[in-house]
Design a protein around this motif. Structure first.
Motif, mmCIF file in Angstrom:
data_model
loop_
_atom_site.group_PDB
_atom_site.id
_atom_site.type_symbol
_atom_site.label_atom_id
_atom_site.label_comp_id
_atom_site.label_asym_id
_atom_site.label_seq_id
_atom_site.Cartn_x
_atom_site.Cartn_y
_atom_site.Cartn_z
ATOM 1 N N ASP A 52 -100.795 -45.147 -37.602
ATOM 2 C CA ASP A 52 -99.732 -46.101 -37.911
ATOM 3 C C ASP A 52 -100.227 -47.300 -38.704
ATOM 4 O O ASP A 52 -99.429 -48.026 -39.299
ATOM 5 C CB ASP A 52 -98.967 -46.541 -36.653
ATOM 6 C CG ASP A 52 -99.857 -46.942 -35.513
ATOM 7 O OD1 ASP A 52 -100.960 -46.388 -35.420
ATOM 8 O OD2 ASP A 52 -99.442 -47.792 -34.717
ATOM 9 N N CYS A 53 -101.520 -47.523 -38.784
ATOM 10 C CA CYS A 53 -102.066 -48.587 -39.648
ATOM 11 C C CYS A 53 -101.783 -48.288 -41.119
ATOM 12 O O CYS A 53 -101.679 -49.189 -41.938
ATOM 13 C CB CYS A 53 -103.565 -48.718 -39.462
ATOM 14 S SG CYS A 53 -104.065 -49.428 -37.924
ATOM 15 N N PHE A 54 -101.696 -47.020 -41.453
ATOM 16 C CA PHE A 54 -101.528 -46.610 -42.839
ATOM 17 C C PHE A 54 -100.074 -46.394 -43.219
ATOM 18 O O PHE A 54 -99.763 -46.205 -44.388
ATOM 19 C CB PHE A 54 -102.321 -45.331 -43.092
ATOM 20 C CG PHE A 54 -103.771 -45.511 -42.792
ATOM 21 C CD1 PHE A 54 -104.619 -46.083 -43.719
ATOM 22 C CD2 PHE A 54 -104.280 -45.154 -41.552
ATOM 23 C CE1 PHE A 54 -105.944 -46.283 -43.432
ATOM 24 C CE2 PHE A 54 -105.616 -45.347 -41.266
ATOM 25 C CZ PHE A 54 -106.445 -45.913 -42.206
ATOM 26 N N CYS A 55 -99.174 -46.416 -42.254
ATOM 27 C CA CYS A 55 -97.767 -46.159 -42.506
ATOM 28 C C CYS A 55 -96.951 -47.435 -42.642
ATOM 29 O O CYS A 55 -95.786 -47.384 -43.004
ATOM 30 C CB CYS A 55 -97.171 -45.317 -41.375
ATOM 31 S SG CYS A 55 -97.961 -43.715 -41.200
ATOM 32 N N GLN A 56 -97.553 -48.590 -42.386
ATOM 33 C CA GLN A 56 -96.825 -49.849 -42.398
ATOM 34 C C GLN A 56 -96.792 -50.432 -43.796
ATOM 35 O O GLN A 56 -97.689 -50.257 -44.591
ATOM 36 C CB GLN A 56 -97.470 -50.845 -41.442
ATOM 37 C CG GLN A 56 -97.441 -50.392 -40.020
ATOM 38 C CD GLN A 56 -98.186 -51.344 -39.094
ATOM 39 O OE1 GLN A 56 -98.794 -52.298 -39.560
ATOM 40 N NE2 GLN A 56 -98.141 -51.068 -37.813
ATOM 41 N N ASP A 111 -106.807 -37.216 -40.266
ATOM 42 C CA ASP A 111 -105.517 -37.389 -40.906
ATOM 43 C C ASP A 111 -105.746 -37.466 -42.407
ATOM 44 O O ASP A 111 -106.876 -37.400 -42.876
ATOM 45 C CB ASP A 111 -104.855 -38.670 -40.379
ATOM 46 C CG ASP A 111 -103.346 -38.581 -40.402
ATOM 47 O OD1 ASP A 111 -102.805 -37.739 -41.141
ATOM 48 O OD2 ASP A 111 -102.710 -39.362 -39.692
ATOM 49 N N GLN A 112 -104.673 -37.676 -43.170
ATOM 50 C CA GLN A 112 -104.792 -37.696 -44.625
ATOM 51 C C GLN A 112 -105.559 -38.910 -45.132
ATOM 52 O O GLN A 112 -106.052 -38.911 -46.245
ATOM 53 C CB GLN A 112 -103.407 -37.656 -45.253
ATOM 54 C CG GLN A 112 -102.696 -36.368 -44.964
ATOM 55 C CD GLN A 112 -101.202 -36.548 -44.867
ATOM 56 O OE1 GLN A 112 -100.709 -37.650 -44.771
ATOM 57 N NE2 GLN A 112 -100.485 -35.446 -44.856
ATOM 58 N N HIS A 113 -105.675 -39.945 -44.320
ATOM 59 C CA HIS A 113 -106.387 -41.145 -44.751
ATOM 60 C C HIS A 113 -107.894 -41.055 -44.514
ATOM 61 O O HIS A 113 -108.638 -41.921 -44.940
ATOM 62 C CB HIS A 113 -105.835 -42.379 -44.027
ATOM 63 C CG HIS A 113 -106.174 -42.428 -42.570
ATOM 64 N ND1 HIS A 113 -105.412 -41.769 -41.622
ATOM 65 C CD2 HIS A 113 -107.180 -43.018 -41.905
ATOM 66 C CE1 HIS A 113 -105.951 -41.984 -40.435
ATOM 67 N NE2 HIS A 113 -107.019 -42.730 -40.573
ATOM 68 N N CYS A 114 -108.359 -40.005 -43.864
ATOM 69 C CA CYS A 114 -109.770 -39.879 -43.493
ATOM 70 C C CYS A 114 -110.643 -39.446 -44.669
ATOM 71 O O CYS A 114 -110.168 -38.834 -45.624
ATOM 72 C CB CYS A 114 -109.925 -38.868 -42.369
ATOM 73 S SG CYS A 114 -109.232 -39.416 -40.816
#
Length: 82
Positions: free
Chosen positions: A76-80, A44-47
């Motif tokens: 979803d850890c990064f979207c909160q 994903d974009q956070h990787c």
């Protein structure tokens, strides 16, 4: 007991990784935290790219181990909101 210790360690290193990624820690990791050149279905974009390691000692050092754990976190850890 060792499993609980590993979870606590993962939690601490993920918190430190979050601080490094978001500039909350004064650690310049721009040469170590490299975004992948292309996003696959498993990324994903956070990787970040896991650095290539030739020895077990290097493979278990902070950045390779923490990036591996960081990339495994659900999106979803990064979207909160914090």
């Amino acid at each position: 007991m060792a499993n609980v210790r590993r979870k606590e360690e993962k939690s601490k290193t993920n918190v430190l990784m979050y601080k490094i990624v978001n500039g909350l820690e004064k650690i310049d990791a721009t040469d170590r935290l490299i975004k992948p050149s292309r996003i696959s279905r498993n990324m994903d974009q956070h990787c970040f790219q896991i650095p290539s390691c030739y020895t077990d000692m290097r493979k278990e050092s902070f950045y390779p181990r923490t990036i591996r754990d960081w990339n495994a976190l659900p999106t979803d850890c990064f979207c909160q909101e914090s």
